[in-house]
Design a protein around this motif. Structure first.
Motif, PDB file in Angstrom:
ATOM      1  N   PRO A  39       0.918  -1.117   0.129  1.00  0.00           N
ATOM      2  CA  PRO A  39      -0.147  -0.283  -0.052  1.00  0.00           C
ATOM      3  C   PRO A  39       0.751   1.347   0.130  1.00  0.00           C
ATOM      4  O   PRO A  39       1.879   1.441   0.645  1.00  0.00           O
ATOM      5  CB  PRO A  39      -0.758  -0.070   1.129  1.00  0.00           C
ATOM      6  N   ASP A  40       0.270   2.295  -0.577  1.00  0.00           N
ATOM      7  CA  ASP A  40       1.160   3.645  -0.536  1.00  0.00           C
ATOM      8  C   ASP A  40       1.407   4.064   0.764  1.00  0.00           C
ATOM      9  O   ASP A  40       2.353   4.487   1.032  1.00  0.00           O
ATOM     10  CB  ASP A  40       0.225   4.612  -1.410  1.00  0.00           C
ATOM     11  N   ARG A  41       0.482   3.855   1.624  1.00  0.00           N
ATOM     12  CA  ARG A  41       0.693   4.405   3.065  1.00  0.00           C
ATOM     13  C   ARG A  41       1.877   3.758   3.535  1.00  0.00           C
ATOM     14  O   ARG A  41       2.742   4.249   4.126  1.00  0.00           O
ATOM     15  CB  ARG A  41      -0.652   4.048   4.012  1.00  0.00           C
ATOM     16  N   VAL A  42       2.325   2.263   3.404  1.00  0.00           N
ATOM     17  CA  VAL A  42       3.219   1.657   4.172  1.00  0.00           C
ATOM     18  C   VAL A  42       4.389   1.799   3.432  1.00  0.00           C
ATOM     19  O   VAL A  42       5.472   2.259   4.012  1.00  0.00           O
ATOM     20  CB  VAL A  42       2.973   0.197   3.767  1.00  0.00           C
ATOM     21  N   ARG A  43       4.463   2.254   2.219  1.00  0.00           N
ATOM     22  CA  ARG A  43       5.708   2.444   1.525  1.00  0.00           C
ATOM     23  C   ARG A  43       6.257   3.869   1.846  1.00  0.00           C
ATOM     24  O   ARG A  43       7.424   3.973   1.999  1.00  0.00           O
ATOM     25  CB  ARG A  43       5.263   2.362  -0.096  1.00  0.00           C
ATOM     26  N   LYS A  44       5.337   4.843   2.007  1.00  0.00           N
ATOM     27  CA  LYS A  44       5.656   6.136   2.418  1.00  0.00           C
ATOM     28  C   LYS A  44       6.142   6.273   3.750  1.00  0.00           C
ATOM     29  O   LYS A  44       7.076   6.868   4.029  1.00  0.00           O
ATOM     30  CB  LYS A  44       4.630   7.106   1.874  1.00  0.00           C
ATOM     31  N   ASN A  45       5.441   5.552   4.565  1.00  0.00           N
ATOM     32  CA  ASN A  45       5.777   5.776   6.051  1.00  0.00           C
ATOM     33  C   ASN A  45       7.076   4.848   6.291  1.00  0.00           C
ATOM     34  O   ASN A  45       7.680   5.365   7.345  1.00  0.00           O
ATOM     35  CB  ASN A  45       4.535   5.061   6.976  1.00  0.00           C
ATOM     36  N   ALA A  46       7.264   4.177   5.439  1.00  0.00           N
ATOM     37  CA  ALA A  46       8.617   3.303   5.846  1.00  0.00           C
ATOM     38  C   ALA A  46       9.810   4.126   5.863  1.00  0.00           C
ATOM     39  O   ALA A  46      10.880   4.035   6.570  1.00  0.00           O
ATOM     40  CB  ALA A  46       8.769   2.197   4.711  1.00  0.00           C
ATOM     41  N   ARG A  47       9.616   5.256   5.186  1.00  0.00           N
ATOM     42  CA  ARG A  47      10.999   6.073   4.966  1.00  0.00           C
ATOM     43  C   ARG A  47      10.791   7.510   5.705  1.00  0.00           C
ATOM     44  O   ARG A  47      11.248   8.478   5.261  1.00  0.00           O
ATOM     45  CB  ARG A  47      11.192   6.363   3.323  1.00  0.00           C
ATOM     46  N   GLN A  48       9.932   7.363   6.730  1.00  0.00           N
ATOM     47  CA  GLN A  48       9.778   8.494   7.609  1.00  0.00           C
ATOM     48  C   GLN A  48       9.984   8.167   8.842  1.00  0.00           C
ATOM     49  O   GLN A  48      10.105   6.902   9.393  1.00  0.00           O
ATOM     50  CB  GLN A  48       8.243   8.849   7.343  1.00  0.00           C
ATOM     51  N   ASN A  49      10.101   9.058   9.825  1.00  0.00           N
ATOM     52  CA  ASN A  49      10.482   8.912  11.525  1.00  0.00           C
ATOM     53  C   ASN A  49       9.392   9.068  12.095  1.00  0.00           C
ATOM     54  O   ASN A  49       9.354   8.913  13.445  1.00  0.00           O
ATOM     55  CB  ASN A  49      11.619   9.723  11.802  1.00  0.00           C
ATOM     56  N   ARG A  50       8.004   9.160  11.484  1.00  0.00           N
ATOM     57  CA  ARG A  50       6.896   9.081  12.236  1.00  0.00           C
ATOM     58  C   ARG A  50       5.666   8.883  11.185  1.00  0.00           C
ATOM     59  O   ARG A  50       5.941   8.883  10.036  1.00  0.00           O
ATOM     60  CB  ARG A  50       6.494  10.473  12.828  1.00  0.00           C
ATOM     61  N   VAL A  51       4.681   8.347  11.790  1.00  0.00           N
ATOM     62  CA  VAL A  51       3.609   8.131  10.766  1.00  0.00           C
ATOM     63  C   VAL A  51       3.040   9.214  10.122  1.00  0.00           C
ATOM     64  O   VAL A  51       2.620  10.103  10.584  1.00  0.00           O
ATOM     65  CB  VAL A  51       2.392   7.295  11.263  1.00  0.00           C
ATOM     66  N   VAL A  52       3.181   9.396   8.766  1.00  0.00           N
ATOM     67  CA  VAL A  52       2.584  10.665   8.025  1.00  0.00           C
ATOM     68  C   VAL A  52       1.425  10.316   7.161  1.00  0.00           C
ATOM     69  O   VAL A  52       0.655  11.028   6.982  1.00  0.00           O
ATOM     70  CB  VAL A  52       3.579  11.120   7.171  1.00  0.00           C
ATOM     71  N   ILE A  53       1.106   9.204   6.886  1.00  0.00           N
ATOM     72  CA  ILE A  53      -0.281   8.662   6.232  1.00  0.00           C
ATOM     73  C   ILE A  53      -1.026   7.708   7.309  1.00  0.00           C
ATOM     74  O   ILE A  53      -0.345   6.389   7.395  1.00  0.00           O
ATOM     75  CB  ILE A  53       0.009   8.130   4.968  1.00  0.00           C
ATOM     76  N   PRO A  54      -1.873   7.928   8.038  1.00  0.00           N
ATOM     77  CA  PRO A  54      -2.667   6.978   8.825  1.00  0.00           C
ATOM     78  C   PRO A  54      -3.371   6.055   8.335  1.00  0.00           C
ATOM     79  O   PRO A  54      -3.968   6.338   7.032  1.00  0.00           O
ATOM     80  CB  PRO A  54      -3.424   7.997   9.837  1.00  0.00           C
ATOM     81  N   PRO A  55      -3.642   4.870   8.674  1.00  0.00           N
ATOM     82  CA  PRO A  55      -4.757   3.664   8.177  1.00  0.00           C
ATOM     83  C   PRO A  55      -6.057   4.385   7.748  1.00  0.00           C
ATOM     84  O   PRO A  55      -6.338   5.259   8.726  1.00  0.00           O
ATOM     85  CB  PRO A  55      -4.712   2.866   9.120  1.00  0.00           C
ATOM     86  N   ARG A  56      -6.577   4.181   6.576  1.00  0.00           N
ATOM     87  CA  ARG A  56      -7.947   4.804   6.805  1.00  0.00           C
ATOM     88  C   ARG A  56      -8.791   3.648   5.966  1.00  0.00           C
ATOM     89  O   ARG A  56      -8.399   2.582   5.260  1.00  0.00           O
ATOM     90  CB  ARG A  56      -7.934   5.929   5.539  1.00  0.00           C
ATOM     91  N   ARG A  57     -10.326   3.736   6.368  1.00  0.00           N
ATOM     92  CA  ARG A  57     -11.045   2.974   5.921  1.00  0.00           C
ATOM     93  C   ARG A  57     -11.448   3.229   4.741  1.00  0.00           C
ATOM     94  O   ARG A  57     -11.578   4.271   4.146  1.00  0.00           O
ATOM     95  CB  ARG A  57     -12.375   2.759   6.998  1.00  0.00           C
ATOM     96  N   ARG A  58     -11.649   2.266   3.861  1.00  0.00           N
ATOM     97  CA  ARG A  58     -12.140   2.464   2.400  1.00  0.00           C
ATOM     98  C   ARG A  58     -13.744   2.934   2.364  1.00  0.00           C
ATOM     99  O   ARG A  58     -14.527   2.234   3.357  1.00  0.00           O
ATOM    100  CB  ARG A  58     -12.219   1.255   1.448  1.00  0.00           C
ATOM    101  N   PRO A  59     -14.169   3.827   1.751  1.00  0.00           N
ATOM    102  CA  PRO A  59     -15.597   4.288   1.832  1.00  0.00           C
ATOM    103  C   PRO A  59     -16.578   3.166   1.460  1.00  0.00           C
ATOM    104  O   PRO A  59     -16.086   2.344   0.368  1.00  0.00           O
ATOM    105  CB  PRO A  59     -15.587   5.549   0.906  1.00  0.00           C
ATOM    106  N   ARG A  60     -17.657   3.052   2.377  1.00  0.00           N
ATOM    107  CA  ARG A  60     -18.571   2.099   1.631  1.00  0.00           C
ATOM    108  C   ARG A  60     -19.190   2.280   0.437  1.00  0.00           C
ATOM    109  O   ARG A  60     -19.417   3.541   0.055  1.00  0.00           O
ATOM    110  CB  ARG A  60     -19.573   1.900   2.786  1.00  0.00           C
ATOM    111  N   PRO A  61     -19.390   1.209  -0.487  1.00  0.00           N
ATOM    112  CA  PRO A  61     -20.150   1.482  -1.773  1.00  0.00           C
ATOM    113  C   PRO A  61     -21.383   1.973  -1.515  1.00  0.00           C
ATOM    114  O   PRO A  61     -21.901   1.717  -0.770  1.00  0.00           O
ATOM    115  CB  PRO A  61     -19.850   0.168  -2.304  1.00  0.00           C
TER     116      PRO A  61
END
Length: 337
Positions: free
Chosen positions: A315-337
């Protein structure tokens, strides 16, 4: 974790060639510190070089009585590698005031003890003091991965046990306390030790188990620097997937203070030979871009295939957070259809 009532046992702790870090770690036993933990467990410490008030002639008299069988005791705890040099004489380390090499004291005391516990990685395997040189440093029953040591391969204590290696640089205080408790209760036998003499209740785990960075490991989202959140295995020398220990399943220093939680790569300090990894610490040795030290039980082809699949699904969130010293993109729920 052993929780039943513990019978009283007595222990003598001696220090060979050591930095004292194993004692420093043991002092952090929780709750209440080492002395309280030993008292609560019914373990009487007859002497410890850093904790006991007695010194000089009183200590030599006690150790002499223990060595000659005049004073019975249950457990000999040894901290530090045993120096056998120069030329097998052991005279590089003389117990102060005794005129006798520590190697001889260890061997004589071990013959009288019901059990022998090697605390840390130096006493079990020689470790930091051992690579070459005239000191002839060794562990009690291993020198590196080779069986033998100062006591010999076939040596057994009066209780029928080989040396019990509470390995680690430094070991978790709980490993030591719980090992002594298990001995007091008769719950630790030869079958409860692994091939390197480590108690299985902690050595059957990997330091990887419970690591807070496991989501990054699953997706092979790797940190490039130690200040970053990503997995430390691919680039920064982490060996937690190969290291025996329940390090990330226990509380350290009042919190989840394991090496990887603190941002420091696991160096597999519970294993013989960790002091000579064959490559710089905190750097991952690679061949053709693939880490040389793969997770235990993982064939290289499977690791390569799994890594490629995992990275393609990161996931883009995991890839970007991996190279940061803190969480910059928190987990988000997908909107319900």
């Amino acid at each position: 974790m052993i929780t039943t009532d513990t019978k009283s046992i007595t222990a003598v702790w001696v220090q060979a060639a050591s930095c004292g870090g194993c004692t420093m770690s043991a002092l952090g036993a929780e709750p209440g510190g080492l002395v309280e933990a030993l008292e609560r467990a019914g373990i009487e410490l007859l002497w410890h070089p850093s904790l006991s008030e007695d010194g000089g002639a009183a200590v030599l008299d006690l150790l002499e009585d223990c060595r000659n069988g005049v004073r019975a005791f249950d457990v000999l705890c040894v901290e530090g590698a045993v120096l056998q040099g120069p030329n097998g004489s052991g005279r590089f380390h003389i117990l102060a005031g005794s005129g006798r090499p520590m190697a001889r004291w260890v061997a004589d005391l071990a013959r009288q003890a019901r059990f022998v516990v090697a605390a840390g990685s130096c006493a079990p395997y020689g470790s930091i003091p051992s690579p070459g040189g005239p000191t002839e440093a060794t562990g009690l029953q291993f020198c590196g991965e080779d069986v033998g040591g100062v006591l010999g391969e076939g040596w057994r204590s009066r209780g029928g046990m080989p040396v019990i290696n509470v390995a680690g640089c430094a070991p978790h205080p709980g490993w030591l306390i719980e090992t002594l408790m298990a001995l007091a209760q008769g719950l630790l036998g030869p079958q409860d030790l692994d091939d390197f003499g480590r108690p299985r209740f902690w050595a059957n785990h990997l330091a990887h188990h419970g690591c807070a960075r496991n989501e990054y490991y699953e997706f092979k989202a790797s940190a490039a620097e130690h200040s970053q959140l990503g997995c430390l295995m691919e680039n920064l020398g982490c060996m937690a997937t190969q290291a025996a220990g329940d390090c990330n399943l226990r509380v350290w220093n009042g919190s989840g203070g394991s090496c990887t939680n603190a941002g420091y790569a696991c160096v597999n300090c519970t294993s013989p030979g960790f002091e000579e990894p064959g490559s710089p610490f905190l750097e991952t040795a690679k061949f053709a871009g693939i880490p040389v030290g793969l997770p235990v039980d993982m064939p290289k082809a499977w690791f390569v295939a799994l890594s490629a699949l995992s990275k393609s699904a990161t996931p883009d969130r995991v890839r970007k957070n991996a190279r940061q010293n803190r969480v910059v993109i928190p987990p988000r729920r997908r909107p319900r259809p």
